[in-house]
Write an enzyme that holds these catalytic residues in place. Structure first.
Site, PDB file in Angstrom:
ATOM      1  N   ASP A   1       0.780  -1.243   0.000  1.00 26.61           N
ATOM      2  CA  ASP A   1       0.000   0.000   0.000  1.00 26.61           C
ATOM      3  C   ASP A   1       0.810   1.290   0.000  1.00 26.61           C
ATOM      4  O   ASP A   1       0.469   2.254  -0.649  1.00 26.61           O
ATOM      5  CB  ASP A   1      -0.877   0.086   1.257  1.00 26.61           C
ATOM      6  CG  ASP A   1      -1.591  -1.203   1.586  1.00 26.61           C
ATOM      7  OD1 ASP A   1      -1.490  -2.174   0.803  1.00 26.61           O
ATOM      8  OD2 ASP A   1      -2.263  -1.241   2.634  1.00 26.61           O
TER       9      ASP A   1
ATOM     10  N   GLU B   1       4.043  -7.854  12.054  1.00 26.81           N
ATOM     11  CA  GLU B   1       3.709  -7.535  10.670  1.00 26.81           C
ATOM     12  C   GLU B   1       4.981  -7.389   9.824  1.00 26.81           C
ATOM     13  O   GLU B   1       5.039  -7.817   8.690  1.00 26.81           O
ATOM     14  CB  GLU B   1       2.889  -6.230  10.647  1.00 26.81           C
ATOM     15  CG  GLU B   1       2.166  -5.968   9.353  1.00 26.81           C
ATOM     16  CD  GLU B   1       1.196  -4.779   9.470  1.00 26.81           C
ATOM     17  OE1 GLU B   1       1.190  -4.095  10.523  1.00 26.81           O
ATOM     18  OE2 GLU B   1       0.445  -4.543   8.502  1.00 26.81           O
TER      19      GLU B   1
HETATM   20  C1  GLC Z   1      -1.977  -4.105   5.025  1.00 25.44           C
HETATM   21  C2  GLC Z   1      -1.044  -4.552   3.912  1.00 25.44           C
HETATM   22  C3  GLC Z   1      -1.744  -5.549   2.999  1.00 25.44           C
HETATM   23  C4  GLC Z   1      -2.294  -6.698   3.835  1.00 25.44           C
HETATM   24  C5  GLC Z   1      -3.162  -6.200   4.978  1.00 25.44           C
HETATM   25  C6  GLC Z   1      -3.538  -7.302   5.952  1.00 25.44           C
HETATM   26  O1  GLC Z   1      -3.048  -3.401   4.512  1.00 25.44           O
HETATM   27  O2  GLC Z   1      -0.582  -3.474   3.201  1.00 25.44           O
HETATM   28  O3  GLC Z   1      -0.888  -6.036   2.023  1.00 25.44           O
HETATM   29  O4  GLC Z   1      -2.994  -7.574   3.033  1.00 25.44           O
HETATM   30  O5  GLC Z   1      -2.455  -5.229   5.717  1.00 25.44           O
HETATM   31  O6  GLC Z   1      -2.399  -7.928   6.437  1.00 25.44           O
END
Ligand code: GLC
Length: 486
Positions: free
Chosen positions: A197, A442
């Site tokens: 993103d 994450e």
């Molecule tokens: C964030 C990331 C995306 C992912 C989501 C859930 O939005 O940018 O790639 O799928 O989190 O983990």
């Protein structure tokens, strides 16, 4: 055969073999616990769905490429859940074939934007509510992997009955609506579709979205309701202006009635994304592979052709001047190469799109400790670039999901290049060590592999915790590595 002249292998990787193995095995159990913790059971249209949410701290719905990846971990520890994960993922598929980025758990509200913000009501399958865009199509790869690793053929065939037609329909949607010009490269219309993103590679394309074109009501809504910067640390998250643009696009698409012919032609953000397309090529190969193994070779041909076409198109994005593959900004008639030092430039390895001539150049760039081959590779932006930010999401930290693709990409070239093989093995080792050291976050610090600087300070951890991706990727990488040994 490209010889390996020894790559940077930081001593941070634990060399005590026995101790290391014990720790890794212990982490498998911990990973399984995280996946159990993130199980979400919901009844919709009178049917029970079991899905895994990325993190209960914030991401409380089902995300497309997270879920597909999670299924590839689950098949090793709980096959029934792996089948259910993908069944739930395809359950909200739109009539036109789109499988959305988010399938919502209707009673959860902490994630912004909540379901009603998308105005996708008319595309609902009964009670199953989704967002209106998609994400990298890992689904085909996951379906094939789950099928091949299934311990029970009968159950695996049953699983395919539901998931295979949906996956074919999804691929047909992507080809028809996202590559109307038949270039071999699909167009993504929102940074959220790319999965990365907040990547620096979208910076210039984002500036083409004029803030003054975004309705005030959209900005007010972001100001009043955005939650990621409150539940997480604001300095790690996208800026407020980025969020105006993210939600401005959602508003625009919903006003176009989610008509993708119009959206692709009119969106102020439209790019041919290298990572998305590398996954697309590999997913077509995987889908063709599944079809061939169930005696449907004739139908497989189309997907094989799409894979080959995309591989060629990816190779053609190589720029000798910049020594990298380039995304292409194609919004509103533009055709501008995007040249940013992010780790997605290595994704064509995963697609098998790298030519013999390009391979040494790609490996030279990846193995450079100043850029990408840090102690805990591979940072989302090159360490020595001006764009690098240690803690901001997608702009510096190491993400296990990228490592999975790069490591598998390197191993794809292992028979042609000793260096690629050695780097692939090292990348698996550092990724396993990194996750095992600090747990399931994450993303991680590429210089020391930490995810909790200060360890007990929750506020400074890297992104959200108890995260499904690193747990599933850990299990998959560990098991695949084991399989290579036997
Ligand atoms: C964030 C990331 C995306 C992912 C989501 C859930 O939005 O940018 O790639 O799928 O989190 O983990």
């Amino acid at each position: 055969m490209i010889a390996s002249e020894g790559i940077n292998k930081p001593s941070t990787v634990d060399t005590n073999q026995a101790g290391r193995e014990r720790k890794l095995l212990h982490t498998i159990r911990a990973a399984d616990d995280v996946l159990k913790n993130n199980l979400y059971v919901v009844t919709l249209n009178g049917k029970e769905y079991r899905r895994t949410v990325p993190s209960k701290e914030f991401y409380v719905h089902q995300w497309n490429w997270d879920s597909a990846t999670v299924a590839m971990g689950l098949i090793h520890v709980d096959p029934e859940r792996a089948y259910d994960e993908l069944r739930a993922l395809v359950s909200g598929q739109w009539e036109n074939g789109l499988i959305a980025q988010i399938t919502y758990n209707p009673t959860e509200t902490k994630y912004y934007p909540q379901a009603p913000k998308w105005h996708t009501e008319q595309f609902r399958r009964g009670e199953i509510v989704t967002s209106g865009i998609t994400q990298p199509p890992v689904l085909g790869i996951a379906m094939d992997y789950v099928y091949r690793h299934s311990p029970d053929k009968e159950k695996a065939n049953k699983f395919l009955e539901e998931v295979l037609p949906a996956t074919m329909k999804y691929h047909d949607y992507l080809k028809k609506y996202r590559d109307p010009e038949d270039s071999g490269l699909l167009t993504v219309v929102h940074p959220w579709e790319s999965g990365t993103d907040n990547s620096p590679r979208w910076d210039s394309s984002m500036t083409h979205i004029d803030l003054s074109d975004i309705p005030q009501a959209v900005k007010d809504d972001v100001d009043a309701n955005r939650t990621d910067d409150k539940l997480g640390k604001a300095s790690h998250r996208p800026t407020q202006e980025d969020y105006y643009r993210f939600m401005g696009l959602v508003d625009k698409f919903s006003k176009l009635g989610w008509d993708y012919k119009k959206i692709v032609a009119q969106s102020p953000f439209a790019v041919k994304d290298i990572l998305f397309n590398s996954i697309w090529a590999r997913a077509n190969e995987a889908l063709a592979g599944t079809l061939e193994s169930v005696g449907r070779g004739k139908e497989a041909k189309k997907y094989r052709q799409w894979a080959e076409q995309t591989k060629q198109a990816l190779a053609d994005t190589w720029s000798d001047e910049h020594q990298q593959y380039c995304d292409i900004d194609v919004a509103q008639g533009r055709h501008e190469l995007i040249v940013k030092p992010t780790n997605t430039i290595f994704a064509p390895l995963y697609a098998g799109a790298v030519t013999d001539e390009q391979l040494p150049k790609v490996l030279a760039r990846l193995s450079d400790p100043e850029q990408f081959w840090t102690n805990y590779p591979v940072p989302t932006a090159a360490l020595n670039s001006q764009k690098f930010e240690l803690t901001r999401y997608w702009r510096g930290p190491t993400w296990p999901i990228n490592n999975l693709f790069i490591a598998e990409g390197l191993s794809r070239y292992g028979s042609r290049s000793a260096l690629a093989r050695e780097m692939g093995v090292h990348l698996v080792d550092t990724t396993l060590d990194m996750i095992s050291k600090d747990g399931f976050y994450e993303y991680y610090d590429p210089t020391n592999g930490a995810a909790r600087p200060g360890r007990d300070d929750n506020a400074t951890k890297f992104g959200f915790g108890k995260f499904s991706w690193p747990a599933a990727i850990y299990i998959k990488m560990y098991k695949d590595k084991e399989a290579l040994r036997h």
